[in-house]
Enzyme design. Sequence first.
Site, PDB file in Angstrom:
ATOM      1  N   GLU A   1       3.473 -11.857  34.915  1.00 10.92           N
ATOM      2  CA  GLU A   1       3.818 -12.964  35.825  1.00 10.92           C
ATOM      3  C   GLU A   1       2.972 -12.948  37.096  1.00 10.92           C
ATOM      4  OE1 GLU A   1       6.004  -9.636  37.721  1.00 10.92           O
ATOM      5  OE2 GLU A   1       5.533 -10.212  35.658  1.00 10.92           O
TER       6      GLU A   1
ATOM      7  N   HIS B   1       2.495  -6.423  34.786  1.00 13.30           N
ATOM      8  CA  HIS B   1       3.223  -7.610  35.275  1.00 13.30           C
ATOM      9  C   HIS B   1       2.457  -8.883  34.886  1.00 13.30           C
ATOM     10  CE1 HIS B   1       6.252  -5.882  38.172  1.00 13.30           C
ATOM     11  NE2 HIS B   1       5.464  -4.835  38.010  1.00 13.30           N
TER      12      HIS B   1
ATOM     13  N   CYS C   1       7.648  -3.448  33.915  1.00 13.26           N
ATOM     14  CA  CYS C   1       7.393  -2.280  34.764  1.00 13.26           C
ATOM     15  C   CYS C   1       8.572  -1.301  34.691  1.00 13.26           C
ATOM     16  CB  CYS C   1       7.099  -2.726  36.183  1.00 13.26           C
ATOM     17  SG  CYS C   1       6.312  -1.449  37.204  1.00 13.26           S
TER      18      CYS C   1
END
Length: 419
Positions: free
Chosen positions: A257, A255, A133
Amino acid sequence: MATEDLSTILPRVVIVSRRSVRKNKFVDFVGEYHLDLIVNYGAVPIIVPRVSGIHMVLESFEPIHGVLLCEGEDVDPSFYESHLNSSDLTPQQLDEVRQLHSSDTAIDKEKDSIEFRLAKLCLDRNIPYLGICRGSQVLNVACGGTLYQDIETELHKKLPEDQRLAHMNYENYDGHRHLVEVVKGTPLNKWFKESLVGDDKMEMFVNSYHHQGVKQLAKRFVPMAFAPDGLIEGFYDPNNYNPDEGKFIMGLQFHPERMRKHNSDEFDYSGCPRAYQEFVKAVVSYQRKINSTSVTKPIKLDHTLLEKKRRVLVRSFSLAREIYFAKDEIHPSAESELKVGEEFLKKSSSSKFLQSNIEVSQQQETKWKEGWENSPKGNLARKIFGKMPVEQLTNLVSFYQTMGKICSQVLDLKIHGMS
């Protein structure tokens, strides 16, 4: 068996915290998803707090084997804007953007300073870098790229409505997804290959939490994914990508994750954790590589230079003898020569030879003080030797009459014995 320091075993990944306000005070945090993945794949996360002045002491966090930058406010536009590349936004539009994205548009200059220094450190040393990001935006700007200050205002106004899409949904923050097309032959294609839909388009859905993004991609990078509006959602440096050799320079706008199913830790795609897995693989390889090259190389002696230094060194101790025997004044040039002896003693004061004679040294120091306490020669000696620490003076008093001879003999043996 003594417990070994784990910091010398596991590679260290530096992560910069984000600052937020909680209970009327600032707190620093890093999302645990990042930390869990780094630890699970075999590295140690080292959190750099977003504290004023920390960018001046980043060397204290060495050794750095990898850098992960993620999360945070907008990058200061002054890093990528100039009179040749100014923002397309009017002051009124900028105010509207600040109101709409108030949690992200507050510029944090300290965090910028820390992260840009780390990014440039990685680029200079080829340290593995993963930008998520904001971290991808920092990487692009650090390499000469630019950003949209607001995607909707700058990019979407130029597109037909059917090509526009939302990159931010505050009402469905974690659940929001949008389509991206993955570029064939890139690491992203390899990681998500089993999950990509479509024979030609290679598409998948990613999460999205940003109102800024890559405007002009830095020349060294290659895109890995595009959103339908043309925004670059991932990029990497193909000349610095080989995790097995410790090479990894990459930025992901989304993202991975946090791409997890609702109320579950299960990932949307099996490829989601691969970015962290490959990144840590590169970090481990990088640590191994720098450790293997840090072995001390044999010293190659320059005999001519050694002889020259020997003569200067002997002269410096001769000056000390001159002070004792007769002279009341010393020429400034001679005083500079005396510093050579001082430097020698700095390096030699811990040697076994000097340590074994410390008792004799202390006795001679006492005798020297008694004879010279109030004499002009003593005052002159104190002036010259006053800049030296006590330990060096102690050694000098004990050996000043013999050191020149000893050094000369030993160096002669070394020089002629190796020639």
